[in-house]
Design a protein around this motif. Structure first.
Motif, PDB file in Angstrom:
ATOM      1  N   PRO A 143       0.805  -1.236   0.000  1.00  0.00           N
ATOM      2  CA  PRO A 143       0.000   0.000   0.000  1.00  0.00           C
ATOM      3  C   PRO A 143       0.839   1.289   0.000  1.00  0.00           C
ATOM      4  O   PRO A 143       0.538   2.215  -0.746  1.00  0.00           O
ATOM      5  N   VAL A 144       1.904   1.324   0.790  1.00  0.00           N
ATOM      6  CA  VAL A 144       2.719   2.547   0.823  1.00  0.00           C
ATOM      7  C   VAL A 144       3.553   2.670  -0.452  1.00  0.00           C
ATOM      8  O   VAL A 144       3.589   3.735  -1.084  1.00  0.00           O
ATOM      9  N   ALA A 145       4.206   1.581  -0.851  1.00  0.00           N
ATOM     10  CA  ALA A 145       5.088   1.622  -2.028  1.00  0.00           C
ATOM     11  C   ALA A 145       4.331   1.931  -3.313  1.00  0.00           C
ATOM     12  O   ALA A 145       4.847   2.625  -4.192  1.00  0.00           O
ATOM     13  N   PHE A 146       3.106   1.449  -3.443  1.00  0.00           N
ATOM     14  CA  PHE A 146       2.331   1.742  -4.647  1.00  0.00           C
ATOM     15  C   PHE A 146       1.451   2.971  -4.467  1.00  0.00           C
ATOM     16  O   PHE A 146       1.182   3.689  -5.419  1.00  0.00           O
ATOM     17  N   GLY A 147       1.017   3.229  -3.250  1.00  0.00           N
ATOM     18  CA  GLY A 147       0.209   4.421  -2.980  1.00  0.00           C
ATOM     19  C   GLY A 147       0.974   5.704  -3.242  1.00  0.00           C
ATOM     20  O   GLY A 147       0.388   6.734  -3.576  1.00  0.00           O
ATOM     21  N   ILE A 148       2.289   5.634  -3.112  1.00  0.00           N
ATOM     22  CA  ILE A 148       3.128   6.818  -3.325  1.00  0.00           C
ATOM     23  C   ILE A 148       2.992   7.357  -4.745  1.00  0.00           C
ATOM     24  O   ILE A 148       3.128   8.559  -4.977  1.00  0.00           O
ATOM     25  N   TYR A 149       2.666   6.502  -5.707  1.00  0.00           N
ATOM     26  CA  TYR A 149       2.516   6.959  -7.089  1.00  0.00           C
ATOM     27  C   TYR A 149       1.367   7.955  -7.232  1.00  0.00           C
ATOM     28  O   TYR A 149       1.382   8.794  -8.127  1.00  0.00           O
ATOM     29  N   GLY A 150       0.387   7.877  -6.357  1.00  0.00           N
ATOM     30  CA  GLY A 150      -0.716   8.827  -6.392  1.00  0.00           C
ATOM     31  C   GLY A 150      -0.282  10.250  -6.083  1.00  0.00           C
ATOM     32  O   GLY A 150      -0.967  11.208  -6.434  1.00  0.00           O
ATOM     33  N   LEU A 151       0.859  10.407  -5.431  1.00  0.00           N
ATOM     34  CA  LEU A 151       1.355  11.735  -5.050  1.00  0.00           C
ATOM     35  C   LEU A 151       2.239  12.380  -6.115  1.00  0.00           C
ATOM     36  O   LEU A 151       2.729  13.489  -5.925  1.00  0.00           O
ATOM     37  N   ALA A 152       2.438  11.716  -7.226  1.00  0.00           N
ATOM     38  CA  ALA A 152       3.352  12.219  -8.267  1.00  0.00           C
ATOM     39  C   ALA A 152       2.992  13.623  -8.733  1.00  0.00           C
ATOM     40  O   ALA A 152       3.872  14.438  -9.010  1.00  0.00           O
ATOM     41  N   SER A 153       1.717  13.924  -8.811  1.00  0.00           N
ATOM     42  CA  SER A 153       1.295  15.232  -9.333  1.00  0.00           C
ATOM     43  C   SER A 153       1.615  16.378  -8.383  1.00  0.00           C
ATOM     44  O   SER A 153       1.506  17.545  -8.769  1.00  0.00           O
ATOM     45  N   LEU A 154       2.021  16.082  -7.157  1.00  0.00           N
ATOM     46  CA  LEU A 154       2.374  17.144  -6.212  1.00  0.00           C
ATOM     47  C   LEU A 154       3.746  17.746  -6.488  1.00  0.00           C
ATOM     48  O   LEU A 154       4.066  18.819  -5.985  1.00  0.00           O
ATOM     49  N   PHE A 155       4.545  17.072  -7.296  1.00  0.00           N
ATOM     50  CA  PHE A 155       5.896  17.536  -7.588  1.00  0.00           C
ATOM     51  C   PHE A 155       5.910  18.284  -8.915  1.00  0.00           C
ATOM     52  O   PHE A 155       5.199  17.920  -9.846  1.00  0.00           O
ATOM     53  N   PRO A 156       6.738  19.332  -9.014  1.00  0.00           N
ATOM     54  CA  PRO A 156       6.718  20.159 -10.231  1.00  0.00           C
ATOM     55  C   PRO A 156       7.282  19.446 -11.450  1.00  0.00           C
ATOM     56  O   PRO A 156       8.154  18.587 -11.333  1.00  0.00           O
ATOM     57  N   ASN A 157       6.763  19.818 -12.602  1.00  0.00           N
ATOM     58  CA  ASN A 157       7.284  19.331 -13.880  1.00  0.00           C
ATOM     59  C   ASN A 157       8.191  20.411 -14.463  1.00  0.00           C
ATOM     60  O   ASN A 157       7.896  21.592 -14.361  1.00  0.00           O
ATOM     61  N   PHE A 158       9.275  19.985 -15.065  1.00  0.00           N
ATOM     62  CA  PHE A 158      10.197  20.898 -15.729  1.00  0.00           C
ATOM     63  C   PHE A 158      10.220  20.521 -17.206  1.00  0.00           C
ATOM     64  O   PHE A 158      10.953  19.616 -17.602  1.00  0.00           O
ATOM     65  N   LYS A 159       9.353  21.170 -17.967  1.00  0.00           N
ATOM     66  CA  LYS A 159       9.134  20.844 -19.372  1.00  0.00           C
ATOM     67  C   LYS A 159       8.755  19.370 -19.494  1.00  0.00           C
ATOM     68  O   LYS A 159       7.689  18.981 -19.061  1.00  0.00           O
ATOM     69  N   TYR A 160       9.638  18.548 -20.052  1.00  0.00           N
ATOM     70  CA  TYR A 160       9.320  17.135 -20.228  1.00  0.00           C
ATOM     71  C   TYR A 160       9.947  16.251 -19.149  1.00  0.00           C
ATOM     72  O   TYR A 160       9.947  15.028 -19.271  1.00  0.00           O
TER      73      TYR A 160
END
Length: 180
Positions: A99-116
């Protein structure tokens, strides 16, 4: 229910279905398949896309639901009570590696994107790698370096694949009418 809620639930179902198919493919094809669990994570592609598309709350919910689906698509590896572990230790290992190791993928959008370069993809994969390394050392009695080597064998290729594939897919979907 409002139309947006219905649409989001439909998208969540679609991401769950994609996860199921990709996880089944990963287990069937066995690219970078390790003997005691772990393989190239094709199934994390829909999890990351879900986070970027629907946000971290719905993305995390989908990621946690996917853990239940793993019981249907392949083996789930947990330490056994016969190995000298108390039930609470087995539960901690399971929670840490699933649950923690795969649930962490849900938080990806909280980190900034730098172009691509989607930093959320890198951060979430590195956190998952760290969780597996710690679990490998603590619960599977593997030395740190051995646990890192074992888990990096499939996690690094997974991260590289996702760093290439996620921006390509997501940017195209944003330009289409799919996400509007």
């Amino acid at each position: 229910m409002r139309n947006n809620q219905i649409r989001d639930i439909a998208y969540m179902g679609m991401y769950l279905a994609l996860f199921f198919v990709f996880d089944w493919l990963s287990n069937t094809i066995g690219l970078f398949q390790m003997p005691n669990g772990g393989s190239l994570g094709l199934s994390v592609i829909p999890l990351l896309l879900c986070s970027y598309h629907l946000g971290w709350k719905k993305g995390t919910a989908v990621c946690l639901l996917c853990v239940l689906m793993m019981f249907m698509t392949g083996k789930v590896y947990v330490v056994q009570n016969s190995d000298g572990f108390a039930p609470w230790q087995v539960a901690i290992q399971f929670l840490m590696e699933y649950p923690v190791a795969f649930g962490i993928y849900g938080l990806a959008s909280l980190f900034p994107n730098f172009k691509y370069f989607y930093s959320g993809v890198a951060v979430t994969n590195l956190v998952r790698l760290a969780l597996h390394v710690v679990a490998g050392t603590v619960f599977w009695a593997t030395p740190w370096w051995g646990s890192f080597t074992y888990n990096a064998w499939y996690m690094i290729p997974t991260m590289i694949m996702c760093l290439i594939v996620i921006p390509l897919i997501y940017e195209r979907l944003k330009k289409s009418r799919v996400f509007n």
